[in-house]
Scaffold this active site. Structure first.
Site, PDB file in Angstrom:
ATOM      1  N   ASN A 249     111.357  -6.934 -44.692  1.00  0.00           N
ATOM      2  CA  ASN A 249     110.233  -7.306 -43.826  1.00  0.00           C
ATOM      3  C   ASN A 249     108.995  -7.427 -44.720  1.00  0.00           C
ATOM      4  O   ASN A 249     108.407  -6.418 -45.101  1.00  0.00           O
ATOM      5  CB  ASN A 249     110.049  -6.211 -42.756  1.00  0.00           C
TER       6      ASN A 249
ATOM      7  N   LYS B   6     106.183  -8.574 -43.990  1.00  0.00           N
ATOM      8  CA  LYS B   6     104.931  -8.402 -43.219  1.00  0.00           C
ATOM      9  C   LYS B   6     103.934  -9.516 -43.572  1.00  0.00           C
ATOM     10  O   LYS B   6     104.356 -10.633 -43.862  1.00  0.00           O
ATOM     11  CB  LYS B   6     104.366  -6.993 -43.434  1.00  0.00           C
TER      12      LYS B   6
ATOM     13  N   HIS C 244     108.318  -4.652 -33.423  1.00  0.00           N
ATOM     14  CA  HIS C 244     107.938  -3.763 -34.529  1.00  0.00           C
ATOM     15  C   HIS C 244     106.746  -2.917 -34.077  1.00  0.00           C
ATOM     16  O   HIS C 244     105.884  -3.397 -33.336  1.00  0.00           O
ATOM     17  CB  HIS C 244     107.582  -4.598 -35.762  1.00  0.00           C
TER      18      HIS C 244
ATOM     19  N   GLU D 147     104.132  -2.143 -35.475  1.00  0.00           N
ATOM     20  CA  GLU D 147     102.819  -2.721 -35.796  1.00  0.00           C
ATOM     21  C   GLU D 147     102.422  -3.766 -34.754  1.00  0.00           C
ATOM     22  O   GLU D 147     101.232  -3.964 -34.484  1.00  0.00           O
ATOM     23  CB  GLU D 147     102.843  -3.317 -37.218  1.00  0.00           C
TER      24      GLU D 147
ATOM     25  N   GLU E  65     112.814   2.997 -36.362  1.00  0.00           N
ATOM     26  CA  GLU E  65     111.708   3.145 -37.298  1.00  0.00           C
ATOM     27  C   GLU E  65     110.702   4.159 -36.756  1.00  0.00           C
ATOM     28  O   GLU E  65     109.815   3.795 -35.965  1.00  0.00           O
ATOM     29  CB  GLU E  65     111.008   1.795 -37.494  1.00  0.00           C
TER      30      GLU E  65
ATOM     31  N   GLY F 144     105.545   3.141 -44.155  1.00  0.00           N
ATOM     32  CA  GLY F 144     104.509   2.976 -45.179  1.00  0.00           C
ATOM     33  C   GLY F 144     103.835   4.266 -45.610  1.00  0.00           C
ATOM     34  O   GLY F 144     102.796   4.249 -46.261  1.00  0.00           O
TER      35      GLY F 144
ATOM     36  N   SER G  40     109.793   3.862 -45.086  1.00  0.00           N
ATOM     37  CA  SER G  40     109.733   4.400 -46.446  1.00  0.00           C
ATOM     38  C   SER G  40     111.083   4.423 -47.163  1.00  0.00           C
ATOM     39  O   SER G  40     111.367   5.336 -47.935  1.00  0.00           O
ATOM     40  CB  SER G  40     109.093   5.794 -46.458  1.00  0.00           C
TER      41      SER G  40
END
Ligand code: PGA
Length: 248
Positions: free
Chosen positions: A17, A19, A99, A101, A169, A175, A211
């Protein structure tokens, strides 16, 4: 019977991904240097603008392409949006949906993810539906409840074992360099597999994301119920990503 590796249900899936990273030149450089191995399926999800370049420059045509989002309609007056049919048209086989985000920064609800997944399925895309709890939810003992609600509400009736993959996730692991313990990952994956089975009646593949890096890939892949990875940061570095692929 000896199963062909490509047919085996144990075959791992590693999804990159990227991003909102990668200009065309970065995208070409990454795609050109990512290795394919017979041990796993590899999927690259560049930003929309770089999908075509990655398709043209990928080292091996068996590396598949995906997008990071799509709209729930086939076409129409939706300024700035991209339809699942457009993604098929540009060579995508996969699309990441829901996702965290997007849930966080674009207020995407599970109901919206459900309609996007339906549209993705109807266009012939494999939907990679993301679920995961925040740190506060985990600390309050709500992880399984959150996962169950996200799964029940996000997975549409069009789902089959072939067109739907779940990515677990935990939001607090994305991250941050933090990863759940092996027991936490195993519990979450087993719960997700059971919940999807209850809703749709099939056993789905569940990827872990948050991560993942070359150093922890092999040990996480050994956890029961982990079918592969959705990789963010480490997928932007060729060597790291190739080492994650190698860990399969
Ligand atoms: P990360 O991101 O690997 O950088 O933690 C994973 C993701 O957001 O899919």
């Amino acid at each position: 019977m000896i199963q062909n590796a490509a047919m085996s249900k144990d075959r791992k899936l590693i999804i990159a991904n990227w991003k909102m990273n990668c200009l065309l030149s970065d995208s070409a450089k990454l795609a050109r240097n990512i290795n394919y191995t017979d041990n796993c399926d590899v999927v690259l999800c560049p930003p929309f603008t770089a999908i075509h370049r990655a398709t043209e420059t990928r080292k091996d045509a068996r590396i598949k392409l995906g997008a990071q989002d799509c709209h729930y309609s086939t076409k129409g007056a939706f300024t700035g949006d991209i339809s699942p049919a457009m993604l098929r048209d540009i060579g995508c086989d996969y699309v990441i949906l829901g996702h965290s985000e997007r849930r966080q920064h674009h207020s995407e609800t599970s109901a919206l993810v459900n309609s996007k997944a339906t549209a993705a399925h109807n266009a012939g895309l494999i939907a990679v539906v993301c679920v995961g709890e925040s740190l506060e939810e985990r600390d309050n003992g709500k992880t399984l409840e959150i996962l169950e609600n996200q799964i029940i509400d996000s997975i549409p009736d069009t789902s089959t074992k072939d067109n739907t993959i779940i990515a677990y996730e935990p939001v607090w692991a994305i991250g941050t360099g933090k990863t759940p313990t092996p027991a936490q990952i195993e519990d979450a994956h087993k719960f997700i597999i059971k919940t999807v089975n209850k809703k749709i009646g099939f056993k789905t593949r569940v990827l872990y994301g948050g991560s993942v890096k070359a150093e922890n890939a092999a040990s996480i892949l050994n956890i029961d119920g982990v079918s592969g990875f959705l990789v963010g940061g480490a997928s932007l570095d060729t060597e790291s990503f190739n080492n994650i692929i190698k860990a399969t």
